[in-house]
Design a protein around this motif. Structure first.
Motif, PDB file in Angstrom:
ATOM      1  N   LEU A 258      -4.740  -7.029 -11.441  1.00  0.00           N
ATOM      2  CA  LEU A 258      -4.983  -8.109 -10.476  1.00  0.00           C
ATOM      3  C   LEU A 258      -4.639  -7.670  -9.057  1.00  0.00           C
ATOM      4  O   LEU A 258      -5.381  -7.965  -8.112  1.00  0.00           O
ATOM      5  N   GLN A 259      -3.526  -6.974  -8.898  1.00  0.00           N
ATOM      6  CA  GLN A 259      -3.141  -6.489  -7.571  1.00  0.00           C
ATOM      7  C   GLN A 259      -4.192  -5.534  -7.023  1.00  0.00           C
ATOM      8  O   GLN A 259      -4.605  -5.653  -5.868  1.00  0.00           O
ATOM      9  N   ASN A 260      -4.620  -4.582  -7.852  1.00  0.00           N
ATOM     10  CA  ASN A 260      -5.611  -3.605  -7.396  1.00  0.00           C
ATOM     11  C   ASN A 260      -6.925  -4.280  -7.021  1.00  0.00           C
ATOM     12  O   ASN A 260      -7.528  -3.951  -5.998  1.00  0.00           O
ATOM     13  N   ARG A 261      -7.366  -5.226  -7.821  1.00  0.00           N
ATOM     14  CA  ARG A 261      -8.616  -5.924  -7.509  1.00  0.00           C
ATOM     15  C   ARG A 261      -8.468  -6.762  -6.239  1.00  0.00           C
ATOM     16  O   ARG A 261      -9.393  -6.862  -5.441  1.00  0.00           O
ATOM     17  N   HIS A 262      -7.297  -7.358  -6.058  1.00  0.00           N
ATOM     18  CA  HIS A 262      -7.036  -8.134  -4.845  1.00  0.00           C
ATOM     19  C   HIS A 262      -7.089  -7.213  -3.621  1.00  0.00           C
ATOM     20  O   HIS A 262      -7.710  -7.551  -2.611  1.00  0.00           O
ATOM     21  N   TYR A 263      -6.431  -6.051  -3.721  1.00  0.00           N
ATOM     22  CA  TYR A 263      -6.446  -5.099  -2.611  1.00  0.00           C
ATOM     23  C   TYR A 263      -7.867  -4.627  -2.318  1.00  0.00           C
ATOM     24  O   TYR A 263      -8.264  -4.517  -1.149  1.00  0.00           O
ATOM     25  N   GLU A 264      -8.633  -4.318  -3.363  1.00  0.00           N
ATOM     26  CA  GLU A 264     -10.016  -3.871  -3.179  1.00  0.00           C
ATOM     27  C   GLU A 264     -10.845  -4.951  -2.501  1.00  0.00           C
ATOM     28  O   GLU A 264     -11.641  -4.664  -1.598  1.00  0.00           O
ATOM     29  N   SER A 265     -10.660  -6.186  -2.922  1.00  0.00           N
ATOM     30  CA  SER A 265     -11.398  -7.303  -2.335  1.00  0.00           C
ATOM     31  C   SER A 265     -11.037  -7.466  -0.864  1.00  0.00           C
ATOM     32  O   SER A 265     -11.911  -7.658  -0.013  1.00  0.00           O
ATOM     33  N   ARG A 266      -9.772  -7.365  -0.561  1.00  0.00           N
ATOM     34  CA  ARG A 266      -9.326  -7.500   0.832  1.00  0.00           C
ATOM     35  C   ARG A 266      -9.862  -6.365   1.691  1.00  0.00           C
ATOM     36  O   ARG A 266     -10.287  -6.576   2.820  1.00  0.00           O
ATOM     37  N   ARG A 267      -9.844  -5.142   1.142  1.00  0.00           N
ATOM     38  CA  ARG A 267     -10.394  -4.000   1.883  1.00  0.00           C
ATOM     39  C   ARG A 267     -11.876  -4.210   2.164  1.00  0.00           C
ATOM     40  O   ARG A 267     -12.354  -3.888   3.255  1.00  0.00           O
ATOM     41  N   ALA A 268     -12.604  -4.739   1.183  1.00  0.00           N
ATOM     42  CA  ALA A 268     -14.037  -4.988   1.374  1.00  0.00           C
ATOM     43  C   ALA A 268     -14.249  -6.029   2.476  1.00  0.00           C
ATOM     44  O   ALA A 268     -15.145  -5.878   3.314  1.00  0.00           O
ATOM     45  N   GLU A 269     -13.432  -7.081   2.485  1.00  0.00           N
ATOM     46  CA  GLU A 269     -13.520  -8.096   3.536  1.00  0.00           C
ATOM     47  C   GLU A 269     -13.256  -7.475   4.910  1.00  0.00           C
ATOM     48  O   GLU A 269     -13.950  -7.777   5.883  1.00  0.00           O
ATOM     49  N   MET A 270     -12.240  -6.628   4.974  1.00  0.00           N
ATOM     50  CA  MET A 270     -11.891  -5.991   6.240  1.00  0.00           C
ATOM     51  C   MET A 270     -13.011  -5.063   6.701  1.00  0.00           C
ATOM     52  O   MET A 270     -13.299  -4.981   7.899  1.00  0.00           O
ATOM     53  N   ALA A 271     -13.652  -4.361   5.769  1.00  0.00           N
ATOM     54  CA  ALA A 271     -14.751  -3.465   6.121  1.00  0.00           C
ATOM     55  C   ALA A 271     -15.925  -4.255   6.694  1.00  0.00           C
ATOM     56  O   ALA A 271     -16.530  -3.843   7.694  1.00  0.00           O
ATOM     57  N   VAL A 272     -16.237  -5.394   6.083  1.00  0.00           N
ATOM     58  CA  VAL A 272     -17.319  -6.236   6.588  1.00  0.00           C
ATOM     59  C   VAL A 272     -16.980  -6.722   7.991  1.00  0.00           C
ATOM     60  O   VAL A 272     -17.820  -6.689   8.899  1.00  0.00           O
TER      61      VAL A 272
END
Length: 77
Positions: free
Chosen positions: A26-40
């Motif tokens: 869950l932590q890793n998926r949360h971090y990945e999701s946040r990174r994707a948001e930041m990239a956008v």
């Protein structure tokens, strides 16, 4: 759809090792999701910059604006 409480109850029925694995997943998926948001957001900001949508400011003005923003934020909370 499961409620948060149902998901938590189910997760607590897992063995301890699997609970730890679930937390890490869950932590890793949360971090990945946040990174994707930041990239956008970064891509949009760069596009806006290249389109000339930002005013030129000195570093001193930017720092001052950030400090004022933080003070306003602190006053609200």
């Amino acid at each position: 759809m499961n409620t948060l409480n149902q998901v938590l109850e189910t997760a607590l029925q897992l063995p301890y090792e699997q609970q730890e694995m679930l937390i890490k997943i869950l932590q890793n998926r949360h971090y990945e999701s946040r990174r994707a948001e930041m990239a956008v957001d970064a891509k949009k900001t760069l596009a806006d910059f290249h389109a000339g949508k930002f005013q030129h400011q000195s570093a001193q003005d930017v720092v001052l604006a950030l400090r004022q923003s933080l003070q306003t934020h602190d006053e609200v909370y």
